[in-house]
Design a protein around this motif. Structure first.
Motif, mmCIF file in Angstrom:
data_model
loop_
_atom_site.group_PDB
_atom_site.id
_atom_site.type_symbol
_atom_site.label_atom_id
_atom_site.label_comp_id
_atom_site.label_asym_id
_atom_site.label_seq_id
_atom_site.Cartn_x
_atom_site.Cartn_y
_atom_site.Cartn_z
ATOM 1 N N LEU A 161 0.639 -1.878 2.607
ATOM 2 C CA LEU A 161 1.758 -1.118 3.184
ATOM 3 C C LEU A 161 3.097 -1.767 2.826
ATOM 4 O O LEU A 161 4.087 -1.059 2.564
ATOM 5 C CB LEU A 161 1.602 -1.024 4.697
ATOM 6 C CG LEU A 161 0.496 -0.089 5.203
ATOM 7 C CD1 LEU A 161 0.465 -0.091 6.731
ATOM 8 C CD2 LEU A 161 0.699 1.335 4.687
ATOM 9 N N LEU A 162 3.149 -3.089 2.818
ATOM 10 C CA LEU A 162 4.384 -3.768 2.427
ATOM 11 C C LEU A 162 4.748 -3.444 0.982
ATOM 12 O O LEU A 162 5.920 -3.190 0.664
ATOM 13 C CB LEU A 162 4.233 -5.285 2.595
ATOM 14 C CG LEU A 162 4.476 -5.844 3.989
ATOM 15 C CD1 LEU A 162 4.183 -7.339 4.018
ATOM 16 C CD2 LEU A 162 5.914 -5.595 4.437
ATOM 17 N N ALA A 163 3.754 -3.445 0.115
ATOM 18 C CA ALA A 163 4.011 -3.111 -1.287
ATOM 19 C C ALA A 163 4.545 -1.685 -1.402
ATOM 20 O O ALA A 163 5.465 -1.412 -2.183
ATOM 21 C CB ALA A 163 2.732 -3.279 -2.106
ATOM 22 N N CYS A 164 3.982 -0.778 -0.609
ATOM 23 C CA CYS A 164 4.455 0.616 -0.624
ATOM 24 C C CYS A 164 5.917 0.709 -0.191
ATOM 25 O O CYS A 164 6.721 1.425 -0.810
ATOM 26 C CB CYS A 164 3.589 1.473 0.296
ATOM 27 S SG CYS A 164 1.891 1.704 -0.257
ATOM 28 N N SER A 165 6.252 0.000 0.876
ATOM 29 C CA SER A 165 7.625 0.073 1.374
ATOM 30 C C SER A 165 8.608 -0.559 0.391
ATOM 31 O O SER A 165 9.736 -0.074 0.223
ATOM 32 C CB SER A 165 7.723 -0.620 2.737
ATOM 33 O OG SER A 165 7.489 -2.008 2.615
ATOM 34 N N ILE A 166 8.190 -1.617 -0.271
ATOM 35 C CA ILE A 166 9.077 -2.298 -1.224
ATOM 36 C C ILE A 166 9.362 -1.417 -2.433
ATOM 37 O O ILE A 166 10.484 -1.318 -2.909
ATOM 38 C CB ILE A 166 8.449 -3.632 -1.670
ATOM 39 C CG1 ILE A 166 8.428 -4.624 -0.491
ATOM 40 C CG2 ILE A 166 9.222 -4.242 -2.838
ATOM 41 C CD1 ILE A 166 7.564 -5.830 -0.739
ATOM 42 N N ARG A 167 8.318 -0.745 -2.942
ATOM 43 C CA ARG A 167 8.491 0.106 -4.114
ATOM 44 C C ARG A 167 9.003 1.484 -3.744
ATOM 45 O O ARG A 167 9.410 2.256 -4.624
ATOM 46 C CB ARG A 167 7.165 0.267 -4.864
ATOM 47 C CG ARG A 167 6.528 -0.951 -5.413
ATOM 48 C CD ARG A 167 7.341 -1.986 -6.086
ATOM 49 N NE ARG A 167 8.510 -1.627 -6.843
ATOM 50 C CZ ARG A 167 9.450 -2.507 -7.142
ATOM 51 N NH1 ARG A 167 9.364 -3.758 -6.730
ATOM 52 N NH2 ARG A 167 10.483 -2.154 -7.846
ATOM 53 N N GLY A 168 8.972 1.856 -2.440
ATOM 54 C CA GLY A 168 9.458 3.169 -2.034
ATOM 55 C C GLY A 168 8.539 4.293 -2.450
ATOM 56 O O GLY A 168 8.984 5.415 -2.735
ATOM 57 N N TYR A 169 7.229 4.003 -2.491
ATOM 58 C CA TYR A 169 6.276 5.027 -2.932
ATOM 59 C C TYR A 169 4.955 4.787 -2.222
ATOM 60 O O TYR A 169 4.442 3.669 -2.185
ATOM 61 C CB TYR A 169 6.073 4.932 -4.453
ATOM 62 C CG TYR A 169 5.307 6.102 -5.040
ATOM 63 C CD1 TYR A 169 5.983 7.195 -5.550
ATOM 64 C CD2 TYR A 169 3.916 6.093 -5.086
ATOM 65 C CE1 TYR A 169 5.284 8.276 -6.094
ATOM 66 C CE2 TYR A 169 3.209 7.155 -5.624
ATOM 67 C CZ TYR A 169 3.900 8.250 -6.127
ATOM 68 O OH TYR A 169 3.217 9.304 -6.655
ATOM 69 N N PHE A 170 4.404 5.864 -1.617
ATOM 70 C CA PHE A 170 3.085 5.775 -0.989
ATOM 71 C C PHE A 170 2.175 6.746 -1.755
ATOM 72 O O PHE A 170 1.613 6.372 -2.774
ATOM 73 C CB PHE A 170 3.186 6.146 0.486
ATOM 74 C CG PHE A 170 2.038 5.648 1.327
ATOM 75 C CD1 PHE A 170 0.854 5.214 0.760
ATOM 76 C CD2 PHE A 170 2.142 5.615 2.707
ATOM 77 C CE1 PHE A 170 -0.192 4.752 1.532
ATOM 78 C CE2 PHE A 170 1.104 5.163 3.508
ATOM 79 C CZ PHE A 170 -0.075 4.730 2.920
ATOM 80 N N ILE A 171 2.091 7.983 -1.305
ATOM 81 C CA ILE A 171 1.448 8.997 -2.139
ATOM 82 C C ILE A 171 2.514 9.892 -2.781
ATOM 83 O O ILE A 171 2.210 10.777 -3.577
ATOM 84 C CB ILE A 171 0.449 9.839 -1.326
ATOM 85 C CG1 ILE A 171 1.141 10.510 -0.144
ATOM 86 C CG2 ILE A 171 -0.707 8.994 -0.858
ATOM 87 C CD1 ILE A 171 0.223 11.427 0.641
ATOM 88 N N LYS A 172 3.757 9.635 -2.387
ATOM 89 C CA LYS A 172 4.924 10.246 -3.040
ATOM 90 C C LYS A 172 6.126 9.367 -2.724
ATOM 91 O O LYS A 172 6.012 8.379 -2.000
ATOM 92 C CB LYS A 172 5.143 11.683 -2.547
ATOM 93 C CG LYS A 172 5.653 11.808 -1.135
ATOM 94 C CD LYS A 172 5.798 13.273 -0.757
ATOM 95 C CE LYS A 172 6.515 13.432 0.584
ATOM 96 N NZ LYS A 172 7.931 13.043 0.525
#
Length: 631
Positions: free
Chosen positions: A564-575
């Motif tokens: 989840l941290l990686a998602c928030s840092i890159r600004g991308y989850f499934i979109k």
């Protein structure tokens, strides 16, 4: 040509000498060399190599200037006295002071030692040492925590030249026994072709997926960075291949440089070798190496998990395609062509962990496996014949001389800190400022570790922090291994944190990007270096301590939180994520990495909500039709 051949033979002799001493072969033949004599011989060799190869200024020259001959002479006189008049040096220890001859000899050693450190590392570390020496001498005139009795220069030189924590103390002992053996192991492994094989295996495993070259860079830099012992050196070695490949598939230069810098720095956290920091730590704390390697495993894997997921998400975010399979090496072909490179690594782990041998003995026992397996290569250039072995010794010794002089110079600093008491006072100052609050103490220690680690290589950075700030954590009741690993993460984060981010500088030279933008990316990619240490302090299960259920819960929730941290840092989850989604996801990730069950449970619920919201908005945006134009 003559000088290069001379260095080759000298390096080979130095390498063989240290293998013989570290392997304890001489006592089996009835010969015994006192430890201090061995250290003096090693330091003489290191200083000789440095003053032959490296000039005082930026301009390189094969001609050795007269002042370098003077520095070599000073080293020979001082260290030669230790070697040939060892009993008189012992008398200094018994008397508790140096006479005029002893003071003269100590000065003759300190001057070339500090100059050698300056040539190899720059001004930062020598200035730090001289500052602490000055504090010790002028303490009675200084305010606050720096105030003290103060000591005369001859007492300081006694501590440096004869004291148990001085130049011939523990750091130099580790450098001349354990570290040189593993540098030789790493150089032989590289000469045998293992570095390219690691890269090909990583590329064959990941190249087919989106962002494959970046994932290959993470894997190969992690594996080889653990052995190389230097983040910046690893960037220079593996980055030559990985950075251009990342740029080729579409990653920006700043992102490519940041990936290589963070992955290479993370190699210092990754067992089994941990860039040799683990061996110094084991000697410092007085625990078996295996305990440190086991404790360090999960935090290191979480660090690389965040980087790996980040490069994956960035590929989706920027639409970076996968490499065509026809351009990629076949995994089984690559693996079958170099599987034997795993033999010496498995042997090393077996001797270290299963048999419980000392690190230097384990490394030496693994060398025959390494040399023997090299002959399984179809490329004769990879065979470790005498010429290649000598070239490997040369590479290893050239890397080792820096460690030798730095660990020797560290003794001057540690001796000064012991006399002045500044190390203890500094730790007490941190606790006083924090008011005894553990979280605030950790924040202050982390910040101090980041600042003190700037400009230093990994081993001197660790030794400095172990002396100055670790006592504050131990005084707060944190176990030794946890406290030391905490400062290792925060201290080595200086390699990727602007403005003094050595690994990033090297990566920028290869990627063509700017330092600050690459450093910013590196900080985001390497966010685990700042956060994971807090996690394993509050949740010991991440260091594989506690019951099976505690460890399982800590590891599983930390993995989810890291993603989840990686998602928030890159600004991308499934979109793509907006700012609110990124903040909420960050909170969820941090809670999942947190201690206990309640915080991770809350984080899990928040993460599920974000995931469902992303799926809902994505489906909605895909199904919405554009409005009809008016007639």
């Amino acid at each position: 040509m003559l000088r290069s051949k001379l260095i080759l033979w000298i390096s080979t002799i130095i390498g063989l000498y240290h293998i013989i001493i570290a392997g304890q072969f001489l006592p089996q033949l009835g010969f015994f060399i006192p430890t201090q004599i061995h250290l003096a011989i090693s330091l003489t060799c290191a200083l000789l190599i440095i003053f032959i190869l490296f000039r005082a200024g930026k301009k390189e020259s094969s001609k050795i200037p007269f002042y370098d001959y003077l520095l070599i002479g000073c080293s020979f006189v001082s260290l030669g006295y230790v070697i040939f008049f060892y009993e008189r040096v012992l008398q200094y220890s018994q008397f508790g002071f140096l006479d005029k001859t002893g003071v003269f000899l100590a000065v003759l050693l300190c001057i070339p030692l500090l100059e050698a450190v300056r040539r190899k590392t720059g001004w930062v570390f020598p200035i730090l040492i001289l500052s602490l020496v000055s504090i010790t001498i002028f303490q009675k005139y200084l305010p606050g925590i720096l105030y003290g009795e103060g000591y005369h220069i001859d007492r300081l030189l006694y501590s440096a030249f004869v004291g148990s924590s001085g130049i011939f103390g523990l750091p130099l002992k580790v450098a001349t026994s354990i570290l040189i053996v593993f540098l030789i192991f790493g150089a032989l492994l590289e000469r045998a072709g293992a570095g390219k094989w690691f890269m090909d295996v990583a590329l064959s495993l990941t190249g087919w997926s989106k962002g494959g070259p970046a994932k290959a860079a993470v894997l190969s830099s992690a594996l080889f960075g653990s052995i190389s012992g230097s983040p910046s050196g690893n960037v220079a070695t593996t980055g030559v291949f990985t950075i251009p490949l990342m740029k080729k598939v579409g990653y920006t230069p700043k992102f490519a440089g940041a990936v290589e810098a963070t992955a290479s720095t993370g190699g210092q956290f990754l067992p089994p070798v941990m860039g040799a920091i683990a061996f110094v730590m084991a000697e410092w704390i007085g625990v078996p190496y295996a305990q440190i390697a086991i404790a360090a495993l999960v935090p290191a894997l979480l660090y690389f998990l965040i980087i790996f997921v980040s490069v994956h998400l960035q590929a989706y975010k920027e639409g970076i395609p996968a490499l065509p399979r026809k351009e990629l090496p076949n995994f089984w072909n690559v693996f079958s062509a170099g599987w034997y490179y795993l033999i010496p690594i498995i042997a090393l782990v077996y001797f270290l962990i299963v048999k419980g041998f000392t690190p230097e003995i384990s490394g030496i026992y693994s060398l025959p496996f390494l040399i023997g397996c090299s002959f399984l290569s179809k490329d004769r250039d990879n065979w470790l014949l005498p010429k290649n072995i000598m070239l490997s010794f040369e590479t290893a010794v050239k890397g080792w001389v820096l460690i030798a002089v730095v660990t020797g110079a560290v003794g001057i600093m540690v001796g000064a800190l012991e006399l002045s008491g500044v190390g203890i006072k500094f730790s007490q100052f941190i606790i006083d400022v924090s008011g005894g609050n553990l979280l605030l103490t950790l924040l202050l220690v982390g910040l101090a570790s980041l600042i003190l680690g700037m400009g230093l290589d990994s081993i001197p950075a660790y030794i400095t922090l172990a002396t100055l700030v670790v006592p504050a954590l131990i005084q707060m009741g944190i176990p030794d291994i946890s406290a030391h690993l905490f400062v290792v993460y925060w201290g080595l984060s200086s390699f990727i944190t602007p403005p003094v981010c050595i690994a990033v500088y090297v990566a920028c030279g290869l990627s063509g990007s700017k330092v600050w933008e690459t450093g910013g990316e590196a900080v985001r990619l390497g966010i685990a270096a700042y956060l994971i240490p807090f996690a394993f302090i509050f949740s010991p299960g991440l260091l594989l301590k506690g019951s099976v259920s505690d460890i399982a819960i800590a590891v599983i929730t930390a993995i989810a939180g890291s993603i989840l941290l990686a998602c928030s840092i890159r600004g991308y989850f499934i979109k793509n994520m907006n700012i609110v989604e990124r903040v909420v996801t960050s909170i969820a990730g941090l809670l999942l990495i947190g201690p206990g069950i309640l915080y991770p449970l809350i984080g899990f619920i928040i993460g599920i909500v974000v995931l469902l919201w992303q799926k809902f908005t994505k489906v909605k945006s895909n199904t919405e039709l554009p409005g009809e134009l008016p007639n």
